[in-house]
Design a protein around this motif. Structure first.
Motif, PDB file in Angstrom:
ATOM      1  N   LEU A 199       0.826  -1.210   0.000  1.00 42.14           N
ATOM      2  CA  LEU A 199       0.000   0.000   0.000  1.00 42.14           C
ATOM      3  C   LEU A 199       0.858   1.257   0.000  1.00 42.14           C
ATOM      4  CD1 LEU A 199      -2.882  -0.757   2.507  1.00 42.14           C
ATOM      5  CD2 LEU A 199      -3.047  -0.490   0.041  1.00 42.14           C
ATOM      6  N   VAL A 200       0.442   2.235  -0.777  1.00 36.39           N
ATOM      7  CA  VAL A 200       1.093   3.546  -0.798  1.00 36.39           C
ATOM      8  C   VAL A 200       0.012   4.622  -0.719  1.00 36.39           C
ATOM      9  CG1 VAL A 200       3.111   2.784  -2.120  1.00 36.39           C
ATOM     10  CG2 VAL A 200       1.113   3.664  -3.331  1.00 36.39           C
ATOM     11  N   CYS A 201       0.418   5.820  -0.432  1.00 35.50           N
ATOM     12  CA  CYS A 201      -0.500   6.942  -0.376  1.00 35.50           C
ATOM     13  C   CYS A 201      -1.095   7.167  -1.765  1.00 35.50           C
ATOM     14  CB  CYS A 201       0.240   8.194   0.089  1.00 35.50           C
ATOM     15  SG  CYS A 201      -0.768   9.685   0.031  1.00 35.50           S
ATOM     16  N   PRO A 202      -2.413   7.281  -1.869  1.00 35.74           N
ATOM     17  CA  PRO A 202      -3.023   7.502  -3.179  1.00 35.74           C
ATOM     18  C   PRO A 202      -2.759   8.900  -3.741  1.00 35.74           C
ATOM     19  CG  PRO A 202      -4.689   7.549  -1.476  1.00 35.74           C
ATOM     20  CD  PRO A 202      -3.407   7.143  -0.819  1.00 35.74           C
ATOM     21  N   VAL A 203      -2.304   9.818  -2.911  1.00 33.74           N
ATOM     22  CA  VAL A 203      -2.049  11.187  -3.351  1.00 33.74           C
ATOM     23  C   VAL A 203      -0.632  11.338  -3.895  1.00 33.74           C
ATOM     24  CG1 VAL A 203      -2.000  13.616  -2.632  1.00 33.74           C
ATOM     25  CG2 VAL A 203      -3.722  12.067  -1.686  1.00 33.74           C
ATOM     26  N   CYS A 204       0.367  10.961  -3.078  1.00 32.89           N
ATOM     27  CA  CYS A 204       1.766  11.185  -3.463  1.00 32.89           C
ATOM     28  C   CYS A 204       2.528   9.904  -3.786  1.00 32.89           C
ATOM     29  CB  CYS A 204       2.497  11.952  -2.373  1.00 32.89           C
ATOM     30  SG  CYS A 204       2.832  10.975  -0.880  1.00 32.89           S
ATOM     31  N   LYS A 205       1.901   8.760  -3.580  1.00 35.75           N
ATOM     32  CA  LYS A 205       2.510   7.434  -3.794  1.00 35.75           C
ATOM     33  C   LYS A 205       3.653   7.143  -2.816  1.00 35.75           C
ATOM     34  CE  LYS A 205      -0.129   7.017  -7.406  1.00 35.75           C
ATOM     35  NZ  LYS A 205      -1.425   7.513  -7.037  1.00 35.75           N
ATOM     36  N   GLY A 206       3.665   7.861  -1.702  1.00 39.45           N
ATOM     37  CA  GLY A 206       4.689   7.666  -0.678  1.00 39.45           C
ATOM     38  C   GLY A 206       4.330   6.536   0.277  1.00 39.45           C
ATOM     39  N   ASN A 207       5.278   6.203   1.138  1.00 43.59           N
ATOM     40  CA  ASN A 207       5.084   5.149   2.135  1.00 43.59           C
ATOM     41  C   ASN A 207       4.094   5.592   3.205  1.00 43.59           C
ATOM     42  OD1 ASN A 207       6.916   3.395   0.934  1.00 43.59           O
ATOM     43  ND2 ASN A 207       8.635   4.322   2.003  1.00 43.59           N
ATOM     44  N   LEU A 208       3.437   4.598   3.792  1.00 49.65           N
ATOM     45  CA  LEU A 208       2.463   4.838   4.844  1.00 49.65           C
ATOM     46  C   LEU A 208       2.940   4.238   6.154  1.00 49.65           C
ATOM     47  CD1 LEU A 208      -0.704   3.921   2.787  1.00 49.65           C
ATOM     48  CD2 LEU A 208      -0.034   6.214   3.486  1.00 49.65           C
ATOM     49  N   GLU A 209       2.595   4.879   7.241  1.00 50.70           N
ATOM     50  CA  GLU A 209       2.915   4.389   8.583  1.00 50.70           C
ATOM     51  C   GLU A 209       1.635   3.844   9.197  1.00 50.70           C
ATOM     52  OE1 GLU A 209       3.482   6.572  12.777  1.00 50.70           O
ATOM     53  OE2 GLU A 209       4.917   7.190  11.235  1.00 50.70           O
ATOM     54  N   TYR A 210       1.691   2.610   9.687  1.00 54.76           N
ATOM     55  CA  TYR A 210       0.527   1.986  10.318  1.00 54.76           C
ATOM     56  C   TYR A 210       0.471   2.384  11.780  1.00 54.76           C
ATOM     57  CZ  TYR A 210      -2.463  -1.778  12.108  1.00 54.76           C
ATOM     58  OH  TYR A 210      -3.453  -2.507  12.723  1.00 54.76           O
ATOM     59  N   ARG A 211      -0.634   2.964  12.199  1.00 56.78           N
ATOM     60  CA  ARG A 211      -0.856   3.325  13.600  1.00 56.78           C
ATOM     61  C   ARG A 211      -1.986   2.448  14.125  1.00 56.78           C
ATOM     62  NH1 ARG A 211      -0.115   9.906  13.614  1.00 56.78           N
ATOM     63  NH2 ARG A 211       2.051   9.856  12.904  1.00 56.78           N
ATOM     64  N   LYS A 212      -1.568   1.403  14.808  1.00 64.85           N
ATOM     65  CA  LYS A 212      -2.503   0.373  15.273  1.00 64.85           C
ATOM     66  C   LYS A 212      -3.548   0.930  16.239  1.00 64.85           C
ATOM     67  CE  LYS A 212      -2.525  -4.263  17.207  1.00 64.85           C
ATOM     68  NZ  LYS A 212      -1.701  -5.381  17.665  1.00 64.85           N
ATOM     69  N   GLU A 213      -3.127   1.740  17.194  1.00 58.00           N
ATOM     70  CA  GLU A 213      -4.046   2.270  18.211  1.00 58.00           C
ATOM     71  C   GLU A 213      -5.159   3.113  17.590  1.00 58.00           C
ATOM     72  OE1 GLU A 213      -3.872   1.506  21.508  1.00 58.00           O
ATOM     73  OE2 GLU A 213      -2.240   0.173  20.946  1.00 58.00           O
ATOM     74  N   GLN A 214      -4.820   3.905  16.578  1.00 58.65           N
ATOM     75  CA  GLN A 214      -5.797   4.779  15.935  1.00 58.65           C
ATOM     76  C   GLN A 214      -6.515   4.110  14.761  1.00 58.65           C
ATOM     77  OE1 GLN A 214      -2.547   5.753  16.364  1.00 58.65           O
ATOM     78  NE2 GLN A 214      -2.711   7.309  17.942  1.00 58.65           N
ATOM     79  N   LYS A 215      -6.042   2.919  14.374  1.00 63.65           N
ATOM     80  CA  LYS A 215      -6.578   2.200  13.205  1.00 63.65           C
ATOM     81  C   LYS A 215      -6.527   3.094  11.970  1.00 63.65           C
ATOM     82  CE  LYS A 215      -9.482  -0.860  15.878  1.00 63.65           C
ATOM     83  NZ  LYS A 215     -10.810  -1.351  16.128  1.00 63.65           N
ATOM     84  N   GLU A 216      -5.289   3.535  11.668  1.00 64.51           N
ATOM     85  CA  GLU A 216      -5.069   4.444  10.548  1.00 64.51           C
ATOM     86  C   GLU A 216      -3.769   4.118   9.836  1.00 64.51           C
ATOM     87  OE1 GLU A 216      -6.923   8.642  12.072  1.00 64.51           O
ATOM     88  OE2 GLU A 216      -4.869   8.200  12.661  1.00 64.51           O
ATOM     89  N   LEU A 217      -3.717   4.529   8.579  1.00 66.00           N
ATOM     90  CA  LEU A 217      -2.481   4.529   7.809  1.00 66.00           C
ATOM     91  C   LEU A 217      -2.160   5.993   7.554  1.00 66.00           C
ATOM     92  CD1 LEU A 217      -3.227   1.683   5.266  1.00 66.00           C
ATOM     93  CD2 LEU A 217      -1.672   1.592   7.215  1.00 66.00           C
ATOM     94  N   VAL A 218      -0.959   6.409   7.928  1.00 61.78           N
ATOM     95  CA  VAL A 218      -0.596   7.821   7.886  1.00 61.78           C
ATOM     96  C   VAL A 218       0.454   8.080   6.820  1.00 61.78           C
ATOM     97  CG1 VAL A 218       0.472   9.686   9.222  1.00 61.78           C
ATOM     98  CG2 VAL A 218      -1.168   8.160  10.302  1.00 61.78           C
ATOM     99  N   CYS A 219       0.200   9.135   6.030  1.00 66.64           N
ATOM    100  CA  CYS A 219       1.179   9.638   5.073  1.00 66.64           C
ATOM    101  C   CYS A 219       1.726  10.937   5.657  1.00 66.64           C
ATOM    102  CB  CYS A 219       0.538   9.888   3.708  1.00 66.64           C
ATOM    103  SG  CYS A 219       1.702  10.590   2.529  1.00 66.64           S
ATOM    104  N   LYS A 220       2.962  10.921   6.100  1.00 67.88           N
ATOM    105  CA  LYS A 220       3.549  12.111   6.716  1.00 67.88           C
ATOM    106  C   LYS A 220       3.756  13.255   5.729  1.00 67.88           C
ATOM    107  CE  LYS A 220       5.636   9.876  10.678  1.00 67.88           C
ATOM    108  NZ  LYS A 220       6.859   9.634  11.434  1.00 67.88           N
ATOM    109  N   PRO A 221       4.241  13.006   4.497  1.00 71.56           N
ATOM    110  CA  PRO A 221       4.413  14.140   3.568  1.00 71.56           C
ATOM    111  C   PRO A 221       3.101  14.853   3.234  1.00 71.56           C
ATOM    112  CG  PRO A 221       5.654  12.241   2.788  1.00 71.56           C
ATOM    113  CD  PRO A 221       4.814  11.781   3.946  1.00 71.56           C
TER     114      PRO A 221
END
Length: 58
Positions: free
Chosen positions: A9-31
């Motif tokens: 999986l990559v960010c659909p906006v910038c195609k960058g890497n995603l960070e999995y945040r288990k507690e929040q149930k989210e995939l985060v794109c920092k850029p």
């Protein structure tokens, strides 16, 4: 969350890497400063479903 899925999986906006945040149930794109929700173990990779990260979350 399946580790194999996270690897492809990559960010659909910038195609960058995603960070999995288990507690929040989210995939985060920092850029892009976006957090994509995970519902019922399915990542929702739509920009309009993502929430903007606050300055303290990035």
């Amino acid at each position: 969350m399946d580790a194999r899925l996270l690897d492809i999986l990559v960010c659909p906006v910038c195609k960058g890497n995603l960070e999995y945040r288990k507690e929040q149930k989210e995939l985060v794109c920092k850029p892009c400063k976006l957090a994509f929700p995970i519902r019922d173990d399915i990542p929702i990779m739509l920009e309009e479903e993502a929430r903007a990260l606050g300055a303290d979350e990035a």
